[in-house]
Design a protein around this motif. Structure first.
Motif, PDB file in Angstrom:
ATOM      1  N   LYS A   4      -3.370  -0.474  10.310  1.00 34.24           N
ATOM      2  CA  LYS A   4      -3.691  -1.568   9.376  1.00 34.24           C
ATOM      3  C   LYS A   4      -3.123  -1.228   8.009  1.00 34.24           C
ATOM      4  O   LYS A   4      -3.121  -0.066   7.616  1.00 34.24           O
ATOM      5  CB  LYS A   4      -5.214  -1.728   9.234  1.00 34.24           C
ATOM      6  N   GLU A   5      -2.674  -2.238   7.300  1.00 30.62           N
ATOM      7  CA  GLU A   5      -2.179  -1.965   5.951  1.00 30.62           C
ATOM      8  C   GLU A   5      -2.826  -2.909   4.945  1.00 30.62           C
ATOM      9  O   GLU A   5      -2.211  -3.886   4.500  1.00 30.62           O
ATOM     10  CB  GLU A   5      -0.659  -2.109   5.910  1.00 30.62           C
ATOM     11  N   LEU A  31       0.835  -1.191   0.000  1.00 26.15           N
ATOM     12  CA  LEU A  31       0.000   0.000   0.000  1.00 26.15           C
ATOM     13  C   LEU A  31       0.880   1.256   0.000  1.00 26.15           C
ATOM     14  O   LEU A  31       0.635   2.200  -0.750  1.00 26.15           O
ATOM     15  CB  LEU A  31      -0.884  -0.042   1.258  1.00 26.15           C
ATOM     16  N   LEU A  32       1.921   1.249   0.838  1.00 27.06           N
ATOM     17  CA  LEU A  32       2.749   2.444   0.970  1.00 27.06           C
ATOM     18  C   LEU A  32       3.733   2.608  -0.189  1.00 27.06           C
ATOM     19  O   LEU A  32       4.080   3.722  -0.553  1.00 27.06           O
ATOM     20  CB  LEU A  32       3.481   2.457   2.316  1.00 27.06           C
ATOM     21  N   ASP A  33       4.115   1.449  -0.800  1.00 29.14           N
ATOM     22  CA  ASP A  33       4.920   1.552  -2.026  1.00 29.14           C
ATOM     23  C   ASP A  33       4.130   2.254  -3.121  1.00 29.14           C
ATOM     24  O   ASP A  33       4.663   3.043  -3.888  1.00 29.14           O
ATOM     25  CB  ASP A  33       5.265   0.156  -2.603  1.00 29.14           C
ATOM     26  N   ASN A  34       2.852   1.920  -3.181  1.00 29.36           N
ATOM     27  CA  ASN A  34       2.022   2.371  -4.304  1.00 29.36           C
ATOM     28  C   ASN A  34       1.590   3.826  -4.177  1.00 29.36           C
ATOM     29  O   ASN A  34       1.308   4.483  -5.167  1.00 29.36           O
ATOM     30  CB  ASN A  34       0.759   1.508  -4.432  1.00 29.36           C
ATOM     31  N   ILE A  74     -14.717  -2.684   0.781  1.00 29.79           N
ATOM     32  CA  ILE A  74     -14.021  -3.604   1.683  1.00 29.79           C
ATOM     33  C   ILE A  74     -12.515  -3.508   1.461  1.00 29.79           C
ATOM     34  O   ILE A  74     -12.035  -3.610   0.332  1.00 29.79           O
ATOM     35  CB  ILE A  74     -14.494  -5.053   1.437  1.00 29.79           C
ATOM     36  N   ALA A  75     -11.804  -3.249   2.540  1.00 29.56           N
ATOM     37  CA  ALA A  75     -10.340  -3.218   2.479  1.00 29.56           C
ATOM     38  C   ALA A  75      -9.832  -4.472   3.186  1.00 29.56           C
ATOM     39  O   ALA A  75     -10.260  -4.762   4.296  1.00 29.56           O
ATOM     40  CB  ALA A  75      -9.832  -1.977   3.180  1.00 29.56           C
ATOM     41  N   GLU A 110       3.540   9.718   2.993  1.00 27.65           N
ATOM     42  CA  GLU A 110       3.927  10.999   3.600  1.00 27.65           C
ATOM     43  C   GLU A 110       2.969  11.392   4.707  1.00 27.65           C
ATOM     44  O   GLU A 110       3.371  11.877   5.766  1.00 27.65           O
ATOM     45  CB  GLU A 110       3.967  12.102   2.528  1.00 27.65           C
ATOM     46  N   TYR A 111       1.719  11.178   4.430  1.00 31.97           N
ATOM     47  CA  TYR A 111       0.697  11.517   5.440  1.00 31.97           C
ATOM     48  C   TYR A 111       0.950  10.748   6.746  1.00 31.97           C
ATOM     49  O   TYR A 111       0.921  11.315   7.827  1.00 31.97           O
ATOM     50  CB  TYR A 111      -0.694  11.196   4.902  1.00 31.97           C
ATOM     51  N   LEU A 112       1.252   9.486   6.609  1.00 30.84           N
ATOM     52  CA  LEU A 112       1.478   8.657   7.797  1.00 30.84           C
ATOM     53  C   LEU A 112       2.744   9.091   8.527  1.00 30.84           C
ATOM     54  O   LEU A 112       2.768   9.165   9.752  1.00 30.84           O
ATOM     55  CB  LEU A 112       1.573   7.175   7.417  1.00 30.84           C
TER      56      LEU A 112
END
Ligand SMILES: [Zn+2]
Length: 768
Positions: free
Chosen positions: A671-672, A647-650, A723-724, A656-658
């Protein structure tokens, strides 16, 4: 403190707009009526008042009338004639003055001039069995109506009366004021019918081989109609189908029958010593202490000897009953009689059976045991059975209930053998009819108006009691069965009816006389609705508490449908107006399915989907950077790399927000999810119901989710869920255990499943 650099964005994306549905704006129309399925039932329900409270409990001014009976009844076995002299004492507990009383003459349904046959349509049939032809075209109607010889006050003065078919209006000499009593007597007789050919609820069966009759006698005396706050006088005619509405009262009944007859009926036998032999008395004392098996009071050998005696002498059996709504009895010299004790609360109740030798060996083995088991089940679900006994009488093709006594079918072949169908049929009818002691004999609803209030509730509890019975008496099951083969209650058994031709389906809230498919309408559908309410909608704990509350509130009283509906909500904090409306007031059916499933990944790059979405809002992606973009798998903008990345790669903006807003420690618990789905559920059926969903993941694990019925409150056709998930979803199934009575399961799974039989057909075709 968390720093907020993305304030601008959070204003833009109010709530979950990323997955919001496109609500098409409808053209404006005048005079729009509110057809929302979650609208409260104020239009359908009567307004609560002093008699019936908004909680569903009896109100502060609730009242009910009382009718006490003293009767002398004589059975003339040779001439198949029943005669009686009865004194009714009627107590007016209502706040109203009464100028006349209505008395029910149910036997007039069998009078020569009965209108019942006239409301049945008929047609010439091209082929008939001789007996059908005879019955249809050559038979003189049996004259089994009441002969009313006199109607008098206590001083012997005749009272004026008028008979309109099955109802008799008795004029009162002066207005019967609130709290006053009025006593009067009626002398009557009628010719007893053979109940077998027309499946009548009362009458005799003639046994050609030994020349005896077995009598099951009910609706045999002029009975008071109900007067109450909802109907006034309930004097709707008895056409034959809709059963009865009766007030509670106390009964003293003396019944004179041939001396060699056995008799049992509603109430306590007050002269046992006069009618029992010494041996019977000893056996009776033994039965009172036998909790595990029935004790014979009259054996088969004794009954067979009595069959030959045809005594000219008579015996009078005296019965007394308190607080019953009716009275019935069974008598024959053919009867075998057994009893056992069953503990209900801290009290002993007698489970009793009466049957001719034709019922054996099935009846001696299972009837009384089934009665005992039923009393335990129903008491568990409602209140402790308050009467001192419950009798099951074997009668051909019968299934009919009265206080403390009922008639039941289930006859083996002449050689004593019987099929599973006969055995289970007999057990089920006994459970059902004994169960009716609770509804409507004690929770005394108006059967003439609302068949479902007794049959539906009772069929629902019958299902519960059958399950208990199989658990408590596993030897009752046939080899190969591990559960009781219940007919009514399981959701799947009502699908065919509810999915059928709407021209032949009526709402449950209909008078029984006027509906097609009576059994499904008044027994099957309400029983299933309550089972679904218990198992799927409310859960057992909430349902059972509320159902018990209803039974306690209305025990020995007269409830209406609203009293039931309101109590179920009042005692559970469950808003069920949508459920009652859909299941009881409409003929809608359940059909919920999966319309579409889309799969997404996040990306830092704007794509056509997000551009279109922003354009609709009059914005462009440039105004708003940085954003998290959702890319649909398989779309033009989709790249395989998105699937591989985390998720964070994409999504750089997300990363940045996190980093800006959460400490390293906090980020550990975030959660990721990796996979994003938009699942659209559709509802081609009219009924709103919870959506029960099972999600299956790539690793084989599953997750159940129940979206409450309220999910449909703003869109009656389709809804979607975003749904995630950190695991890939490979299968989605709606109502996987078939517990909602969904009439079309072809849309219940994603990906769509080819049904096995269709697949087989296909294979066969291919093979040629
Ligand atoms: Zn019934």
């Amino acid at each position: 403190m968390i720093k907020s650099t993305y304030y601008f964005l959070s204003v833009l994306f109010i709530s979950t707009t990323l997955f919001s549905q496109n609500q098409e704006q409808q053209p404006r129309k005048p005079g729009h009526t509110n057809t929302n399925k979650f609208k409260q039932l104020y239009d359908e329900f009567s307004t609560p008042n002093m008699y019936r409270a908004a909680s569903g409990a009896p109100g502060s001014a609730y009242y009910q009338q009382q009718a006490d009976y003293k009767m002398d009844i004589v059975l003339d076995d040779k001439n198949t004639k029943l005669s009686g002299f009865e004194t009714i004492t009627y107590t007016n507990n209502s706040p109203d003055g009464l100028d006349y009383l209505w008395v029910q003459l149910d036997q007039n349904k069998r009078a020569k001039d009965s209108k019942s046959p006239l409301i049945e349509t008929s047609k010439v049939s091209p082929v008939l069995r001789p007996e059908q032809f005879f019955k249809g075209y050559m038979n003189n109607p049996f004259d089994g109506g009441f002969n009313i010889q006199e109607v008098k006050d206590v001083n012997g003065n005749p009272l004026q009366y008028m008979i309109n078919s099955t109802m008799m209006r008795v004029e009162l000499p002066k207005t019967l004021k609130p709290k006053e009593k009025f006593s009067f007597s009626i002398k009557w007789w009628y010719k007893i019918n053979d109940h077998v050919p027309d499946r009548d609820r009362s009458g005799y069966e003639f046994f050609e081989k030994d020349g005896n009759r077995a009598y099951v006698i009910a609706q045999f005396f002029p009975r008071m109609a109900v007067y109450n706050d909802v109907e006034g006088w309930q004097n709707s005619q008895f056409w034959g189908r809709d059963e009865f509405a009766l007030p509670f009262g106390n009964y003293d009944v003396n019944i004179t029958v041939p001396a060699d007859h056995i008799l049992d009926g509603t109430g306590k036998l007050t002269n046992r010593k006069d009618v029992f032999t010494k041996t019977m008395m000893e056996r009776f004392e033994k039965a009172k202490k036998s909790y595990d098996k029935p004790i014979l009071i009259v054996t088969q050998a004794e009954a067979e000897a009595a069959e030959k005696s045809f005594s000219d002498k008579t015996k009078t059996w005296k019965l007394h009953a308190d607080n019953v709504r009716d009275f019935a009895f069974a008598t024959s010299r053919k009867f075998i009689w057994d009893m056992m004790a069953v503990k209900i609360g801290n009290k002993d109740v007698m489970a009793v059976s009466l049957y001719p030798k034709e019922g054996n060996p099935l009846w001696e083995e299972w009837s009384t045991i089934t009665v005992a088991s039923t009393l335990k089940s129903y008491s568990r679900m409602t209140f402790d059975y308050p009467y001192h006994k419950a009798i099951s009488v074997h009668a051909k093709n019968q299934g009919m209930e009265y206080p403390m006594i009922c008639w039941n079918y289930g006859r083996p072949q002449e050689d004593g053998s019987y099929s599973d169908r006969v055995k289970y049929g007999m057990m089920s009818v006994i459970i059902h009819e004994v169960g009716h002691n609770f509804f409507p004999m004690i929770v005394n609803s108006d059967e003439r108006q609302w068949t479902w209030m007794d049959e539906g509730l009772n069929s629902f509890l019958q299902y519960v009691a059958e399950t208990d019975f199989a658990e408590w008496y596993p030897s009752a099951l046939s080899p190969g069965d591990d559960t009781y083969p219940s007919r009514r209650g399981p959701a799947k058994n009502i699908v065919q009816y509810m999915g059928g031709d709407q021209d032949f389906i009526s709402p449950i809230m209909s008078k029984g006389l006027n509906v097609h498919q009576f059994g499904d309408n008044a027994y099957g559908k309400p029983a299933t609705a309550l089972n679904i309410l218990r198992e799927t909608v409310m859960g057992r704990e909430l349902f059972d508490y509320a159902f018990k509350e209803y039974a306690h509130r209305w025990m020995f009283k007269h409830p209406t449908p609203e009293d039931f509906f309101r109590t179920m909500e009042d005692a559970s904090a469950f808003d069920l107006d949508w459920f009652w409306r859909g299941w009881f007031y409409t003929t809608d059916w359940v059909d919920i399915g999966i319309k579409e499933v889309k799969k997404y990944y996040v990306s830092s790059e704007p794509n056509q989907y997000t551009k279109d979405y922003l354009a609709k809002q009059g914005r462009s992606a440039k105004d708003l950077v940085p954003l998290v973009y959702m890319v649909e798998e398989g779309s033009e903008d989709y790249k395989e790399s998105l699937k591989k990345g985390t998720l964070l790669d994409n999504s750089k903006p997300l990363k940045e927000y996190l980093m800006d807003n959460f400490s390293e420690e906090q980020r550990k618990s975030i959660k990721e999810p990796k996979y994003f789905y938009n699942v659209t559920y559709e509802k081609p059926g009219g009924l709103v119901m919870p959506i029960i969903v099972e999600y299956t993941y790539a690793d084989g694990s599953t997750k159940r989710e129940i979206y409450p019925a309220e999910i449909w409150r703003l869109n009656d056709n389709e809804i979607s869920k975003a749904i995630a998930s950190d695991k890939e979803i490979v299968r989605i199934a709606v109502d996987p255990d078939l517990e909602t009575a969904d009439v079309d399961t072809s849309n219940n799974s994603w990906p769509k499943e080819v049904k096995q039989n269709e697949f087989d057909k296909f294979k066969k075709k291919v093979k040629g």
